[in-house]
Design an enzyme around this catalytic site. Structure first.
Site, short mmCIF file in Angstrom:
data_model
loop_
_atom_site.label_atom_id
_atom_site.label_comp_id
_atom_site.label_asym_id
_atom_site.label_seq_id
_atom_site.Cartn_x
_atom_site.Cartn_y
_atom_site.Cartn_z
CE LYS A 53 -3.76 -2.43 2.33
NZ LYS A 53 -4.51 -2.74 3.56
CD GLN A 97 -3.49 -4.47 6.62
OE1 GLN A 97 -3.65 -3.40 6.03
NE2 GLN A 97 -3.82 -5.62 6.08
CG ASP A 120 -9.71 -0.30 5.16
OD1 ASP A 120 -9.44 -0.74 4.03
OD2 ASP A 120 -9.01 -0.52 6.17
N1 GUN Z 1 -6.78 -7.01 6.22
C1 GUN Z 1 -7.04 -7.73 5.11
N2 GUN Z 1 -7.59 -6.94 4.16
C2 GUN Z 1 -7.69 -5.70 4.69
C3 GUN Z 1 -8.17 -4.46 4.20
O1 GUN Z 1 -8.65 -4.34 3.08
N3 GUN Z 1 -8.06 -3.40 5.05
C4 GUN Z 1 -7.56 -3.53 6.30
N4 GUN Z 1 -7.53 -2.44 7.07
N5 GUN Z 1 -7.11 -4.67 6.80
C5 GUN Z 1 -7.17 -5.75 5.99
#
Ligand code: GUN
Length: 294
Positions: A53, A97, A120
Site C-alpha cells: 500500500k 490494518q 477502508d
Molecule cells: N486485512 C485484510 N484486508 C484488509 C483491508 O482491506 N483493510 C484492512 N484495514 N485490513 C485488511
C-alpha cells in the site's frame, strides 16, 4: 476452452492514470493527499500488504506514512492515536490494518475513525450507507472487483452471481453492491457460506462466481458452468519447496481445473489484489477532496 486472464495490474494502472490529474489538481490547490496506515504487531502477511500500500502511494503521488506499533499496544493507546489522527487536518485517510491482536476490539477501533477518513469503508456509517445504496466510501476489494467488470465489459445485470464467503470485508459488501439497481451491478445474487449444504448446486448455475472463502481448492472445474466468469479474492500462502521463499500464493480456485472450463478468471497473484490497493488510493484522493472542500 482456456479461460482469458483478467489482469488486475492493467486495470489498476488505468485507475492510477485517471487519478493522476485529480492528484495534480489537488496539489495545485495546496492539498497533498495523505494516507496514514497503522499496523499493530508483526504478522508477516499484514506487513507485506502494508508495504504494498505504501509503495503504491509513493509511486502515484500520494503521501503516506506507516505507524508501526508493538503487539502489546493497549486498546486505549490505539484509540488515543486514532483520536489524534482524526484531529490532524493534514491526514485525509486512516487505515488500521486488520487483524488486530486479540486483546484489542476491532469494532471499537473502526468505530473510532471518523467516517470522513475511513478509506477502508469499514465504519458502520459507511457500511450502512453502502447497504442503503447511498454515496459512501466503498470497501476496497468489492469496489475493485466492480472496476474489473467495468474494464472488461463484464455485465452483471440480470446475471446469476454467486459469492462464496460472507465476510464483512468482501462477501457481504460485495453481495450488497451487486444486488443494487446500478451500473455494473443489478445481478441476481446468491451468497454461499460454511452452512451451505451443496455449494456446487449454486455455482453450476452461476454466470459469475466470486470466491472469498479463504481456502484453496474451494472451487473446482466440475463445479462451474462452461464459459462463466471466476473472480478469485483468495490469497492463501501454501508451502512450496520449489519456490525461492519456500511458499507461494494461491487463490481459492483450483486454478488448473477451473481455467479449463471458465471463460474468464482473475489470477492470484495479479488479479483482485492490485485492485484493492488501487481503490484504496482512489478513496484517499476522494477523502482529500471532500475534506479540502470543507
Ligand atoms: N486485512 C485484510 N484486508 C484488509 C483491508 O482491506 N483493510 C484492512 N484495514 N485490513 C485488511
Amino acid at each position: 476452452m482456456i479461460a482469458q486472464l483478467l489482469d488486475g495490474r492493467i486495470v489498476a494502472n488505468a485507475v492510477y492514470h485517471d487519478l493522476k490529474n485529480e492528484i495534480d489538481q489537488l496539489r495545485e490547490d495546496g492539498c497533498e493527499p495523505f494516507l496514514t496506515v497503522v499496523i499493530v504487531g508483526d504478522d508477516p502477511a499484514s506487513k507485506t500488504y502494508v508495504r504494498n500500500k505504501h509503495r503504491a502511494c509513493e509511486k502515484n503521488g500520494i503521501r503516506s506514512e506507516t505507524i508501526e506499533l508493538p503487539a502489546e499496544t493497549t486498546e486505549a493507546d490505539l484509540l488515543g492515536l486514532i483520536s489524534e489522527l482524526n484531529g490532524n487536518d493534514d491526514v485525509h485517510g486512516i487505515l488500521v490494518q486488520l487483524p488486530l491482536p486479540g486483546h484489542i476490539r476491532e469494532d471499537r477501533i473502526i468505530e473510532a475513525i471518523v467516517p470522513e477518513k475511513d478509506v477502508d469503508g469499514f465504519h458502520p456509517v459507511n457500511r450502512g450507507k453502502l447497504a442503503a445504496g447511498a454515496d459512501c466510501f466503498e470497501p476496497c476489494t468489492p469496489a475493485g472487483i466492480r472496476h474489473i467488470f467495468k474494464h472488461y465489459h463484464i455485465e452483471p445485470k440480470g446475471k446469476h452471481l454467486v459469492v462464496i464467503g460472507r465476510s464483512q470485508i468482501v462477501g457481504i459488501p460485495f453481495a450488497l453492491m451487486m444486488m443494487q439497481k446500478k451500473e455494473w451491478a443489478n445481478a441476481t445474487v446468491t451468497v454461499c457460506h460454511t452452512a451451505t449444504a451443496d455449494v456446487s448446486q449454486h455455482t453450476k448455475m452461476a454466470d459469475i462466481v466470486v470466491l472469498a472463502a479463504g481456502h484453496p481448492h474451494t472451487l473446482t472445474g466440475d463445479m462451474i458452468k462452461p464459459g462463466c466468469v471466476v473472480i478469485d479474492v483468495g490469497t492463501n500462502r501454501v508451502e512450496d519447496a520449489q519456490a525461492e521463499k519456500g511458499y507461494r500464493w494461491v487463490g481459492d480456485a483450483d486454478f488448473d481445473s477451473v481455467k479449463e472450463i471458465a471463460g474468464m478468471i482473475t489470477p492470484v497473484p495479479g488479479g483482485v489484489g492490485p485492485m484493492t490497493i488501487a481503490m484504496l488510493l482512489k478513496n484517499t484522493v476522494r477523502a482529500a477532496k471532500l475534506l479540502h472542500q470543507k
